[in-house]
Design a protein around this motif. Structure first.
Motif, short mmCIF file in Angstrom:
data_model
loop_
_atom_site.label_atom_id
_atom_site.label_comp_id
_atom_site.label_asym_id
_atom_site.label_seq_id
_atom_site.Cartn_x
_atom_site.Cartn_y
_atom_site.Cartn_z
N TYR A 52 -125.95 -24.92 65.18
CA TYR A 52 -126.76 -23.78 65.57
C TYR A 52 -126.40 -23.45 67.02
O TYR A 52 -126.94 -24.05 67.95
N GLY A 53 -125.44 -22.55 67.19
CA GLY A 53 -125.00 -22.22 68.54
C GLY A 53 -124.30 -23.41 69.18
O GLY A 53 -123.33 -23.93 68.64
N ASN A 54 -124.84 -23.86 70.30
CA ASN A 54 -124.23 -24.96 71.04
C ASN A 54 -124.85 -26.31 70.72
O ASN A 54 -124.70 -27.27 71.49
N VAL A 55 -125.56 -26.40 69.60
CA VAL A 55 -126.17 -27.65 69.17
C VAL A 55 -125.74 -27.93 67.74
O VAL A 55 -125.72 -27.03 66.90
N ALA A 56 -125.39 -29.18 67.44
CA ALA A 56 -125.05 -29.57 66.08
C ALA A 56 -125.77 -30.87 65.75
O ALA A 56 -125.79 -31.81 66.55
N TYR A 57 -126.40 -30.86 64.57
CA TYR A 57 -127.01 -32.08 64.03
C TYR A 57 -126.01 -32.70 63.08
O TYR A 57 -125.45 -32.01 62.23
N VAL A 58 -125.82 -33.99 63.20
CA VAL A 58 -124.92 -34.69 62.29
C VAL A 58 -125.69 -35.83 61.66
O VAL A 58 -126.26 -36.67 62.37
N THR A 59 -125.72 -35.84 60.34
CA THR A 59 -126.23 -37.01 59.63
C THR A 59 -125.03 -37.69 59.02
O THR A 59 -124.11 -37.03 58.52
N ALA A 60 -125.00 -39.00 59.10
CA ALA A 60 -123.86 -39.76 58.60
C ALA A 60 -124.26 -41.22 58.46
O ALA A 60 -125.30 -41.66 58.96
N THR A 61 -123.39 -41.95 57.79
CA THR A 61 -123.52 -43.40 57.73
C THR A 61 -122.33 -43.98 58.49
O THR A 61 -121.18 -43.62 58.21
N TYR A 62 -122.63 -44.83 59.45
CA TYR A 62 -121.61 -45.44 60.30
C TYR A 62 -121.45 -46.90 59.89
O TYR A 62 -122.44 -47.64 59.81
N ALA A 63 -120.22 -47.31 59.64
CA ALA A 63 -119.92 -48.71 59.35
C ALA A 63 -119.16 -49.26 60.56
O ALA A 63 -118.00 -48.93 60.78
N PHE A 64 -119.86 -50.08 61.35
CA PHE A 64 -119.28 -50.68 62.55
C PHE A 64 -118.66 -52.02 62.16
O PHE A 64 -119.38 -52.94 61.78
N ALA A 122 -114.45 -64.34 61.12
CA ALA A 122 -114.70 -63.31 60.11
C ALA A 122 -115.24 -62.04 60.75
O ALA A 122 -116.06 -62.08 61.67
N GLU A 123 -114.78 -60.92 60.24
CA GLU A 123 -115.28 -59.63 60.67
C GLU A 123 -116.61 -59.35 59.98
O GLU A 123 -116.79 -59.65 58.81
N ARG A 124 -117.55 -58.81 60.73
CA ARG A 124 -118.83 -58.37 60.18
C ARG A 124 -118.84 -56.86 60.15
O ARG A 124 -118.24 -56.21 60.99
N VAL A 125 -119.56 -56.32 59.18
CA VAL A 125 -119.71 -54.86 59.10
C VAL A 125 -121.19 -54.55 59.11
O VAL A 125 -121.96 -55.07 58.31
N SER A 126 -121.57 -53.73 60.05
CA SER A 126 -122.96 -53.26 60.17
C SER A 126 -122.97 -51.80 59.73
O SER A 126 -122.40 -50.95 60.40
N THR A 127 -123.59 -51.52 58.59
CA THR A 127 -123.62 -50.17 58.05
C THR A 127 -124.97 -49.54 58.35
O THR A 127 -126.01 -50.05 57.90
N LEU A 128 -124.95 -48.47 59.14
CA LEU A 128 -126.18 -47.88 59.66
C LEU A 128 -126.19 -46.36 59.48
O LEU A 128 -125.33 -45.67 60.03
#
Length: 160
Positions: free
Chosen positions: A108-120, A129-135
Motif C-alpha cells: 500500500y504505497g510505501n508500506v508492505a505487509y509480508v506474511t511468511a514462514t521463516y525456517a532459520f 547437528a543443525e537445528r531448524v527453527s520454523t517460525l
C-alpha cells in the motif's frame, strides 16, 4: 514514523486482489495486494536480508533494517535495530540458511505487509547437528530513500 505505522495499521482494512497463492490459517489462499514490480522489490529486500544473516554481514543488516526497527521474538523480546543486529551476529551461533515459504506481500504505497514462514537453520557452538527453527511471522516493510527496509517483525511459534 507515526505516519508510517498509522498508514500500516489503516491499510489492513483495504481490500486486496489475488496475485500468488499462499495458505491462510483456514486453508484458503492468502490474498496479495500491489503490483508485481513492488512485490519483486520487497522479495529482493528479503533476499538481501537473508544473505546478510547467513554471512553475518553487519553492513547488510544495517541496510535491511529501518532505524526504527521493532523486532518481536517468540521469547517475548522486542529488539531495536542495534539489539537485533547484535543478537544475529554472535560468535557462538551460525545461521547456515534462512528459508522463506508461504510468502504473501500486500503493498500500500510505501508500506508492505509480508506474511511468511521463516525456517532459520542454525548451528550453535559445540553442536554438530543443525537445528531448524520454523517460525511464522508478520513483517512490515517501508520504502524510503534507502529502499525497502524492515521496520517491524513479529515472529510466532506454530500452535502444537
Amino acid at each position: 514514523m507515526k505516519s508510517v505505522l498509522l498508514s500500516a495499521l489503516l491499510a489492513v482494512a483495504v481490500p486486496s486482489i489475488l496475485v500468488q497463492p499462499a495458505q491462510a490459517a483456514e486453508g484458503g489462499p492468502v490474498k496479495e495486494h500491489g503490483t508485481p514490480q513492488v512485490r519483486a522489490q520487497v522479495v529482493q529486500a528479503i533476499d538481501a536480508w537473508r544473505a546478510a544473516v547467513v554471512a553475518k554481514d553487519r553492513a547488510g543488516l544495517e541496510r535491511a533494517y529501518h532505524d526504527d526497527l521493532s523486532y518481536g521474538h517468540t521469547d517475548g523480546a522486542v529488539l531495536t535495530k542495534a539489539e537485533q543486529i547484535d543478537r544475529t551476529i554472535v560468535p557462538d551461533r551460525d545461521f547456515t540458511a534462512v528459508d522463506v515459504s508461504n510468502l504473501a506481500v500486500r503493498s500500500y504505497g510505501n508500506v508492505a505487509y509480508v506474511t511468511a514462514t521463516y525456517a532459520f537453520h542454525l548451528v550453535s557452538k559445540g553442536e554438530t547437528a543443525e537445528r531448524v527453527s520454523t517460525l511464522p511471522g508478520l513483517d512490515v516493510w517501508t520504502r524510503g530513500p534507502k529502499g525497502w527496509q524492515l521496520i517491524a517483525r513479529q515472529l510466532t511459534r506454530t500452535a502444537k
